[in-house]
Scaffold this motif. Structure first.
Motif, PDB file in Angstrom:
ATOM      1  N   TYR A 106       8.969 -12.938 -34.100  1.00  0.00           N
ATOM      2  CA  TYR A 106       8.375 -13.487 -32.562  1.00  0.00           C
ATOM      3  C   TYR A 106       8.149 -12.157 -31.791  1.00  0.00           C
ATOM      4  O   TYR A 106       8.885 -11.107 -31.793  1.00  0.00           O
ATOM      5  N   GLN A 125       8.291 -12.019 -28.600  1.00  0.00           N
ATOM      6  CA  GLN A 125       9.619 -12.057 -27.670  1.00  0.00           C
ATOM      7  C   GLN A 125      10.125 -13.154 -27.593  1.00  0.00           C
ATOM      8  O   GLN A 125       9.818 -14.252 -28.084  1.00  0.00           O
ATOM      9  N   ARG A 126      11.480 -13.165 -27.253  1.00  0.00           N
ATOM     10  CA  ARG A 126      12.144 -14.315 -27.406  1.00  0.00           C
ATOM     11  C   ARG A 126      11.755 -15.292 -26.581  1.00  0.00           C
ATOM     12  O   ARG A 126      12.244 -16.567 -26.883  1.00  0.00           O
ATOM     13  N   ASN A 153      17.702 -10.290 -31.737  1.00  0.00           N
ATOM     14  CA  ASN A 153      16.958  -9.982 -30.537  1.00  0.00           C
ATOM     15  C   ASN A 153      17.187  -8.404 -30.197  1.00  0.00           C
ATOM     16  O   ASN A 153      17.935  -7.969 -29.676  1.00  0.00           O
ATOM     17  N   TYR A 206      14.798 -11.299 -23.145  1.00  0.00           N
ATOM     18  CA  TYR A 206      13.804 -12.599 -23.193  1.00  0.00           C
ATOM     19  C   TYR A 206      12.611 -11.930 -23.449  1.00  0.00           C
ATOM     20  O   TYR A 206      11.453 -12.910 -24.018  1.00  0.00           O
ATOM     21  N   VAL A 209      12.008 -10.849 -31.448  1.00  0.00           N
ATOM     22  CA  VAL A 209      13.204 -11.167 -32.194  1.00  0.00           C
ATOM     23  C   VAL A 209      12.697 -11.455 -33.659  1.00  0.00           C
ATOM     24  O   VAL A 209      11.571 -11.806 -34.006  1.00  0.00           O
TER      25      VAL A 209
END
Length: 248
Positions: free
Chosen positions: A81, A83-84, A202, A211, A215
């Motif tokens: 991903y 970003q979280r 993360n 955030y 991840v």
């Protein structure tokens, strides 16, 4: 509907519409609409504003919590991903709900979990009752490394207060069979969320809140690989961490 959370955070920090607008390079009327009409800004603008305010972007604008497609790359790397913020909290809690042997959490605060899923303590207690060993390591608010991280992220004292809030969330679990909570003061290079043979890692990026950092979702391969590297990292931090005692 007004965004009362945003209003309260701005008021506590002394932010005016004009000041926040200047910080994130939008018209003051846009900020006014975010507060009074509950409008949601574009993701990049929201992330910039949340960073300036020292708040989790999803606590301010829950509508931004939406999943994006992830890419399967190898037998060990299940998904990646950007970003979280792209991952719904249910991804984390669903992994924990499926755990049968072990749940490990290594973070500074990660209060987004409790905010998005208020039953988190109940879930962890249920898993422990079913035989899971649960270890939770959160940041020691007074640690120099935690405070340095806050400065890097331009959070000021925000990360320290969030570590204290995380401790408030997890402290009721102390003394529960199968669950141990500790605080650590290490330099945290990654936040780790392990459930048996699956792990969400993360990454931490200098000057960027967790955030907004990548991840990767790992599933342990028979040869160990990256999964074991992060699992061993957790064990190393855990060995230096201080147990949280029950409140008398």
């Amino acid at each position: 509907m007004p965004n009362e959370r945003l209003r309260a955070v701005m008021s506590a920090g002394g932010w005016t519409y004009a000041a926040l607008a200047q910080e994130v390079e939008v018209d003051p009327k846009s900020v006014e609409r975010w507060v009074n009409l509950g409008r949601t800004p574009r993701r990049t603008t929201a992330l910039h504003a949340a960073r300036a305010l020292g708040e989790d972007v999803h606590a301010l604008w829950p509508a931004l919590r939406q999943a994006r497609p992830a890419r399967a790359i190898s037998p060990e790397l299940v998904a990646l991903y950007e970003q979280r913020a792209d991952i719904p909290a249910s991804t984390f809690t669903d992994l924990m709900a499926q755990a049968r042997e072990r749940i490990d959490i290594l973070v500074y605060a990660a209060v987004f979990l409790h905010e998005a899923y208020p039953r988190l303590n109940e879930l962890l207690t249920e898993r422990a009752a079913e035989g899971c060993t649960i270890r939770i390591a959160i940041g020691e608010a007074d640690s120099g490394n935690v405070q340095a991280r806050g400065k890097e992220e331009r959070f000021g004292h925000g990360i320290e207060s969030r570590c204290r809030l995380a401790l408030m969330h997890y402290r009721p679990l102390t003394g529960s069979p199968g669950i141990e909570v500790r605080t650590h003061g290490t330099t945290l290079y990654n936040s780790l969320y392990r459930a048996d043979d699956q792990q969400l890692v993360n990454a931490h990026v200098w000057g960027v809140n967790a955030y907004a950092a990548p991840v990767w979702h790992l599933r342990r391969h028979e040869t160990g690989g990256m999964f074991d590297t992060y699992a061993e990292s957790f064990d190393a931090v855990w060995a230096t961490a201080t147990p949280v005692r029950e409140q008398g």
